[in-house]
Design a protein around this motif. Sequence first.
Motif, PDB file in Angstrom:
ATOM      1  N   ALA A  26       1.099  -1.270   0.089  1.00 22.23           N
ATOM      2  CA  ALA A  26      -0.093  -0.474  -0.142  1.00 22.23           C
ATOM      3  C   ALA A  26       0.860   1.463  -0.386  1.00 22.23           C
ATOM      4  N   GLY A  28       5.345   3.090   0.528  1.00 24.30           N
ATOM      5  CA  GLY A  28       6.544   2.458   0.995  1.00 24.30           C
ATOM      6  C   GLY A  28       7.550   1.776  -0.636  1.00 24.30           C
ATOM      7  N   ASP A  76      -4.006  -9.079   6.441  1.00 23.53           N
ATOM      8  CA  ASP A  76      -2.557  -9.568   7.373  1.00 23.53           C
ATOM      9  C   ASP A  76      -1.992 -10.643   7.775  1.00 23.53           C
ATOM     10  N   ALA A 104       6.690  -7.218   3.550  1.00 23.36           N
ATOM     11  CA  ALA A 104       5.473  -6.555   4.625  1.00 23.36           C
ATOM     12  C   ALA A 104       6.693  -6.594   5.924  1.00 23.36           C
ATOM     13  N   GLY A 105       6.549  -5.754   6.930  1.00 26.44           N
ATOM     14  CA  GLY A 105       6.906  -5.478   8.403  1.00 26.44           C
ATOM     15  C   GLY A 105       6.628  -4.443   8.827  1.00 26.44           C
ATOM     16  N   VAL A 118       5.491 -10.833  11.919  1.00 25.87           N
ATOM     17  CA  VAL A 118       5.333 -10.047  10.819  1.00 25.87           C
ATOM     18  C   VAL A 118       6.577 -10.236   9.626  1.00 25.87           C
ATOM     19  N   VAL A 148      12.630  -9.145   1.722  1.00 25.69           N
ATOM     20  CA  VAL A 148      13.186  -8.433   1.816  1.00 25.69           C
ATOM     21  C   VAL A 148      13.094  -7.973   3.608  1.00 25.69           C
ATOM     22  N   ALA A 196      19.860  -0.032   3.657  1.00 25.13           N
ATOM     23  CA  ALA A 196      19.800   0.542   4.359  1.00 25.13           C
ATOM     24  C   ALA A 196      18.456   1.796   4.821  1.00 25.13           C
ATOM     25  N   MET A 202       7.776   3.863   8.099  1.00 24.60           N
ATOM     26  CA  MET A 202       8.061   2.837   9.002  1.00 24.60           C
ATOM     27  C   MET A 202       8.817   4.374  10.095  1.00 24.60           C
ATOM     28  N   VAL A 203       9.599   4.898   9.231  1.00 18.85           N
ATOM     29  CA  VAL A 203      10.147   6.146   9.260  1.00 18.85           C
ATOM     30  C   VAL A 203       9.473   7.553   9.749  1.00 18.85           C
ATOM     31  N   ARG A 207       5.201   6.358  15.414  1.00 13.70           N
ATOM     32  CA  ARG A 207       4.714   4.745  15.222  1.00 13.70           C
ATOM     33  C   ARG A 207       5.819   3.412  15.557  1.00 13.70           C
TER      34      ARG A 207
HETATM   35  N1  LIG Z   1      11.940   1.833   5.526  1.00 14.18           N
HETATM   36  C1  LIG Z   1      13.355   1.541   5.833  1.00 14.18           C
HETATM   37  O1  LIG Z   1      14.416   2.568   6.465  1.00 14.18           O
HETATM   38  C2  LIG Z   1      13.986   0.241   5.696  1.00 14.18           C
HETATM   39  C3  LIG Z   1      12.878  -1.069   6.041  1.00 14.18           C
HETATM   40  N2  LIG Z   1      12.389  -1.593   5.665  1.00 14.18           N
HETATM   41  C4  LIG Z   1      11.970  -2.715   5.177  1.00 14.18           C
HETATM   42  O2  LIG Z   1      11.141  -2.985   4.024  1.00 14.18           O
HETATM   43  C5  LIG Z   1      10.003  -3.515   3.990  1.00 14.18           C
HETATM   44  C6  LIG Z   1       9.064  -2.092   4.007  1.00 14.18           C
HETATM   45  O3  LIG Z   1       9.278  -0.971   4.974  1.00 14.18           O
HETATM   46  P1  LIG Z   1       8.952   0.559   4.716  1.00 14.18           P
HETATM   47  O4  LIG Z   1       8.434   0.529   3.768  1.00 14.18           O
HETATM   48  O5  LIG Z   1       9.778   1.164   5.270  1.00 14.18           O
HETATM   49  O6  LIG Z   1       7.669   0.400   5.610  1.00 14.18           O
HETATM   50  P2  LIG Z   1       6.422   0.984   5.832  1.00 14.18           P
HETATM   51  O7  LIG Z   1       5.838   1.101   6.963  1.00 14.18           O
HETATM   52  O8  LIG Z   1       6.250   2.197   4.128  1.00 14.18           O
HETATM   53  O9  LIG Z   1       5.262  -0.120   4.882  1.00 14.18           O
HETATM   54  C7  LIG Z   1       5.172  -1.531   4.802  1.00 14.18           C
HETATM   55  C8  LIG Z   1       4.032  -1.632   4.616  1.00 14.18           C
HETATM   56  O10 LIG Z   1       3.997  -2.937   5.346  1.00 14.18           O
HETATM   57  C9  LIG Z   1       1.967  -3.270   5.500  1.00 14.18           C
HETATM   58  N3  LIG Z   1       2.355  -4.217   6.538  1.00 14.18           N
HETATM   59  C10 LIG Z   1       2.368  -4.068   7.957  1.00 14.18           C
HETATM   60  N4  LIG Z   1       1.848  -5.203   8.379  1.00 14.18           N
HETATM   61  C11 LIG Z   1       1.714  -6.322   8.114  1.00 14.18           C
HETATM   62  C12 LIG Z   1       0.801  -7.163   8.179  1.00 14.18           C
HETATM   63  N5  LIG Z   1       0.360  -7.548   9.135  1.00 14.18           N
HETATM   64  N6  LIG Z   1       0.073  -7.685   6.568  1.00 14.18           N
HETATM   65  C13 LIG Z   1       0.140  -6.246   5.790  1.00 14.18           C
HETATM   66  N7  LIG Z   1       0.729  -5.741   5.479  1.00 14.18           N
HETATM   67  C14 LIG Z   1       0.944  -4.951   6.326  1.00 14.18           C
HETATM   68  C15 LIG Z   1       1.714  -1.640   6.079  1.00 14.18           C
HETATM   69  O11 LIG Z   1       0.177  -1.847   6.374  1.00 14.18           O
HETATM   70  C16 LIG Z   1       2.627  -1.074   4.974  1.00 14.18           C
HETATM   71  O12 LIG Z   1       1.403  -0.689   4.335  1.00 14.18           O
HETATM   72  C17 LIG Z   1       9.838  -3.936   5.647  1.00 14.18           C
HETATM   73  O13 LIG Z   1      10.243  -5.244   5.515  1.00 14.18           O
HETATM   74  C18 LIG Z   1      11.116  -2.785   6.469  1.00 14.18           C
HETATM   75  O14 LIG Z   1      11.713  -3.935   7.082  1.00 14.18           O
HETATM   76  C19 LIG Z   1      14.264  -2.616   5.397  1.00 14.18           C
HETATM   77  C20 LIG Z   1      15.431  -1.805   5.382  1.00 14.18           C
HETATM   78  C21 LIG Z   1      15.167  -0.312   5.553  1.00 14.18           C
END
Ligand SMILES: NC(=O)C1=CN([C@@H]2O[C@H](COP(=O)(O)OP(=O)(O)OC[C@H]3O[C@@H](n4cnc5c(N)ncnc54)[C@H](O)[C@@H]3O)[C@@H](O)[C@H]2O)C=CC1
Length: 279
Positions: A26, A28, A76, A104-105, A118, A148, A196, A202-203, A207
């Motif tokens: 959705a 990021g 979920d 997802a994370g 997750v 990821v 990185a 997530m940032v 949250r």
């Molecule tokens: N933002 C960062 O600096 C970094 C992020 N990551 C990893 O990148 C991946 C994507 O994260 P971002 O785009 O940063 O975060 P984000 O928070 O922007 O996007 C993550 C998406 O996953 C969804 N999500 C969370 N829990 C869920 C669940 N139980 N079921 C279904 N969907 C779920 C959220 O609703 C959100 O739309 C994650 O695995 C994160 O750990 C890795 C390195 C750096």
Amino acid sequence: MLEDINTVIVIVMDTRDKGVFLTGGAQGLGRGIVVKLLSLGAKVFFVDVDVERGKATQVELQTQYGADVVFFQPADVSDGEQHKAAFDAAVSTLGAVEICVNNAGIMAEDKWEKVLAVNAGSHIRGSLLALEHMRRDRGGRGGVIINVASLAALYPKSICPSYTASKHAVIGFTTSWAMNPDHKDHGVRWCCLCPATFQSGMVDLKRLGDLDTDTIAEILQKQGFVEISQVVEGVMKLMRDPDNNGAILEVSLEKGARYRRRQVVDRDGVSDLVVVDTY
Ligand SMILES: NC(=O)C1=CN([C@@H]2O[C@H](COP(=O)(O)OP(=O)(O)OC[C@H]3O[C@@H](n4cnc5c(N)ncnc54)[C@H](O)[C@@H]3O)[C@@H](O)[C@H]2O)C=CC1
Ligand SMILES: CCCCCC(=O)/C=C/C=C\C/C=C\C/C=C\CCCC(=O)O
């Protein structure tokens, strides 16, 4: 005089018309990967627990790319039944899934069980669902699984031990499967992405649970962010190279995109795995 004929022709995985299943699409990074794959002609089925944002993303992307190439289902992925139902729906909607991105994370040190469910649980389940569907020795077409992780998968991080543990688990699981002796028969590649920090939901410091947000804000300010577009290119690099299996690709500001570990499969797909680069 002889011409230099040492030209290497690399055949990359063509993503056109490929079926993709992706979690957390959705916003990021997940959304960035969906957009990139749609622009390359793939068909994408994404899930997210954020229903409003997922629906809005679907509408926006269907308007841009077509109603028959991008599909959203709320799920979920920490819930096994919802996750499996969504994967099955992707297979029946797309016909087949050949690319699976477990993205997802969450980061929430005050909810470590959820973090593991997750960040590690859904990556393991998603990989096993994809393997079962894709494997050539059971009638599938082969394919690639991208898990990821994070730079936090490669180092200890005192700020977020549970998050770090969940990401280490992803590396251990993915690279272990990559060494499976049945690789030549099932034809499914396994890759990990270790970015990185980049700007995303997530940032959003509100949250991050009970983490020390002042310290984090200071570190992030000093350290800077990689661009999501760079991270998306890292995903494409992992996906495209048909020799890639067991790869860990790091994406950082200092080093750009570089392999930390990689194994190759011969073009005929029947040789043993050979580690070509280690750390
Ligand atoms: N933002 C960062 O600096 C970094 C992020 N990551 C990893 O990148 C991946 C994507 O994260 P971002 O785009 O940063 O975060 P984000 O928070 O922007 O996007 C993550 C998406 O996953 C969804 N999500 C969370 N829990 C869920 C669940 N139980 N079921 C279904 N969907 C779920 C959220 O609703 C959100 O739309 C994650 O695995 C994160 O750990 C890795 C390195 C750096
Ligand atoms: C843990 C940091 C490296 C990877 C970043 C990541 O996967 C997710 C980051 C999400 C939000 C940012 C919140 C916490 C990170 C805070 C500081 C990072 C710097 C610490 C370090 O690199 O040692």
